[in-house]
Enzyme design. Sequence first.
Site, short mmCIF file in Angstrom:
data_model
loop_
_atom_site.label_atom_id
_atom_site.label_comp_id
_atom_site.label_asym_id
_atom_site.label_seq_id
_atom_site.Cartn_x
_atom_site.Cartn_y
_atom_site.Cartn_z
N GLU A 183 0.85 -1.20 0.00
CA GLU A 183 0.00 0.00 0.00
C GLU A 183 0.88 1.24 0.00
OE1 GLU A 183 -2.47 -0.10 3.48
OE2 GLU A 183 -3.29 -2.05 2.95
N LYS A 243 2.22 4.56 1.55
CA LYS A 243 2.30 5.07 2.92
C LYS A 243 2.03 6.57 2.86
CE LYS A 243 5.00 4.82 7.17
NZ LYS A 243 5.05 6.20 7.65
N ARG A 272 -2.75 9.40 11.78
CA ARG A 272 -3.62 8.23 11.88
C ARG A 272 -5.00 8.66 12.39
NH1 ARG A 272 -1.63 2.88 12.61
NH2 ARG A 272 -3.31 1.45 12.14
N ARG A 318 -4.44 8.41 16.81
CA ARG A 318 -3.67 7.19 17.07
C ARG A 318 -3.62 6.87 18.57
NH1 ARG A 318 2.22 5.84 14.91
NH2 ARG A 318 3.01 4.82 16.74
N GLU A 326 -5.72 7.27 7.47
CA GLU A 326 -4.80 8.38 7.66
C GLU A 326 -5.51 9.64 7.15
OE1 GLU A 326 -1.83 7.51 8.92
OE2 GLU A 326 -0.38 9.06 8.37
N PHE A 344 -7.44 2.51 5.04
CA PHE A 344 -6.76 1.29 4.60
C PHE A 344 -7.24 0.05 5.34
CE2 PHE A 344 -3.71 3.98 7.02
CZ PHE A 344 -3.70 3.29 8.23
N ARG A 367 3.05 -3.79 17.50
CA ARG A 367 4.03 -3.41 16.49
C ARG A 367 4.70 -4.70 16.03
NH1 ARG A 367 6.02 1.32 15.38
NH2 ARG A 367 5.37 2.35 17.29
N LYS A 374 6.83 -0.90 7.58
CA LYS A 374 7.07 0.28 6.75
C LYS A 374 8.45 0.07 6.15
CE LYS A 374 8.07 2.42 11.08
NZ LYS A 374 7.99 3.46 12.01
P1 AMP Z 1 5.38 5.33 11.54
O1 AMP Z 1 4.53 6.45 12.07
O2 AMP Z 1 6.60 5.81 10.82
O3 AMP Z 1 5.62 4.26 12.59
O4 AMP Z 1 4.55 4.58 10.41
C1 AMP Z 1 3.33 3.98 10.67
C2 AMP Z 1 2.21 4.96 10.40
O5 AMP Z 1 2.09 5.18 9.01
C3 AMP Z 1 0.86 4.44 10.78
O6 AMP Z 1 0.61 4.60 12.15
C4 AMP Z 1 -0.06 5.30 9.95
O7 AMP Z 1 -0.35 6.51 10.64
C5 AMP Z 1 0.78 5.67 8.74
N1 AMP Z 1 0.32 5.08 7.47
C6 AMP Z 1 0.29 5.74 6.31
N2 AMP Z 1 -0.17 4.96 5.33
C7 AMP Z 1 -0.46 3.75 5.87
C8 AMP Z 1 -0.98 2.52 5.35
N3 AMP Z 1 -1.28 2.37 4.05
N4 AMP Z 1 -1.13 1.50 6.23
C9 AMP Z 1 -0.82 1.63 7.55
N5 AMP Z 1 -0.33 2.77 8.08
C10 AMP Z 1 -0.15 3.83 7.26
#
Ligand code: AMP
Length: 576
Positions: free
Chosen positions: A258, A260, A265, A281, A310, A350, A443, A449
Amino acid sequence: MEFATFADRVAAIDAESADLEIVAHVRDLFADAGDDLPVVARFVQGRVFPAWDSTTLDIGPNTCYEAIARAAGTNVDADDVEKRLAERGEIGDVAASYDFGGQQGLGAFTGGGGDSTGSSGGDLTVREVDDTLTELAAAEGAGSQDRKVDLLFGLFNRCSSSEARYLARLVLSEMRIGVGEGTVRDAIAEAFDAPEDRVERALQVSNDYGQVAQVACDEGVSGLDEIELELGRPVQAMLAQAGTVTDALEEWDEAGVEWKYDGARIQLHHDPDGQTRVFSRNMEEVTDALPEVVEFAAETLDEPVILDGEVVAIDEDENPLPFQEVLKRFRRKHDVAKAREDVSVRPVFFDCLHAGGTDLLEAPLTSRHERLELVLAAGPGQPQDRDQDQNQDQDSAEIDGLSLLWLTDDPDEIEAIDADALTAGHEGIMLKNPESAYSPGRRGKNWRKRKPDVETLDCVVTGAEWGEGRRATFLGTFELSVRDGDDLETVGKVATGITDEKLEELTELLDPHIAAEEGQNVELEPAVVFEVGYEEIQASPTYSSGYALRFPRFVGVRYDKDPEGADTLERLRNLQ
Ligand code: AMP
């Protein structure tokens, strides 16, 4: 349960360091809590309200110092409390160091359940503390801070030193007795003879330790199994860990890929016949700050749903803006309409956790995503007559608010999706296990990611291709080489991570160095060095170096370096 009893039991936990012993203490505490079990299950974790409830006491440390000072006597003020805190380092210790009680005054008559005698003595109950703190949280408007101090004073005024220690820690969210969520889960399982995984499921679904403890006590496992998601009660968000495409494809038959999105969130709870609420979140309510999301729900959704997604800030052309712009909107409490004129937001979903009366947490990602698509496609503005023969992605792409999910085991396809995501102004890609359930608060490896590049390489640009369409006048897809003695050997091509503006600048920079052209292909004399990131280096017959950079992305031009300073084949070998 008397608050003094609770405080004594908590003191015993505080003095214990072995995890198993702590669980045993908490188990016994739960077994003895009687009707106060829900409150005790929260208090022991240092929580006044359930995890899903964004109510806060809304008191700063000063309010607490003032209440302590007032209960401690006429010759103590908030500054003294703060001074003691500087000496002792911990608010519980400070509260326990005063001799409370007997302070007459307005608070003694209005707070803490009305102990109008003002005497300290072990008659304060857990329930009274809970009721008073709930009343305190609800105080708002003019004079509310004074009211909060009064109520808190009323409680401290009735505390023994041990009670005061844990009351102070509770109200300042500094319980710190080593009782985390896992301890409470294990203690509920032990106290009421329920398997841990069933307690865990009930906790994930309800986010309410008090409720789960009570249900386990009253109804046992069958009661726990009946706990379901509720609209309006947020669930912890499933989280991602960093990971590579290589690992994902090794572990799963196929990867779900998907885009990102670079936003914030959100979890949307929508009931067409009731309320629409949006949570962050951290499960804080942000409904009022994001009217666009509420409008989107009203226009698009015609069944009760809980969606995960998001919220992204967009410019007038609907292109995504950086994350900071979302934050400006996200925390906004006042003048939302004005803020909306400056930056507007749109939701992208998503995941679907609940639809039409069914919880989907345990369904695989692919089924949840299919359900999400159906839910979003139902809106009046969405394409209704979906031609089965048409390409699925084409169809889905038209559904407003839907984040596409591609399933593939082809690394090149993943690379192309990543490139598209970056070109569209998003952050990159997420890799998800298509078979995986939705695990709230986890997690895990099921969501990854794509790892940011750890190393970069400085490569000489030895070729390029003229672009197509609106990019026809720009050079793009740059061929990268490393040094091998006096020779240059190719290692890959980079086309990812470059904006149109940057392409224009790079074309100007490279144009004077064009040595030969054939069709769209351009040979360049070695002059310019790019810094590139990559996911890994693989042995490959495709390029003359014998290696290929996997997922190369443009980081910048090394204006400070000429080709003689670029990286060598030897370094590439060492990095592999
Ligand atoms: P991080 O904040 O760097 O830990 O990355 C995870 C965050 O990416 C999630 O908590 C979401 O807020 C965001 N995110 C953006 N696009 C997506 C997606 N397609 N699926 C899941 N999370 C996503």
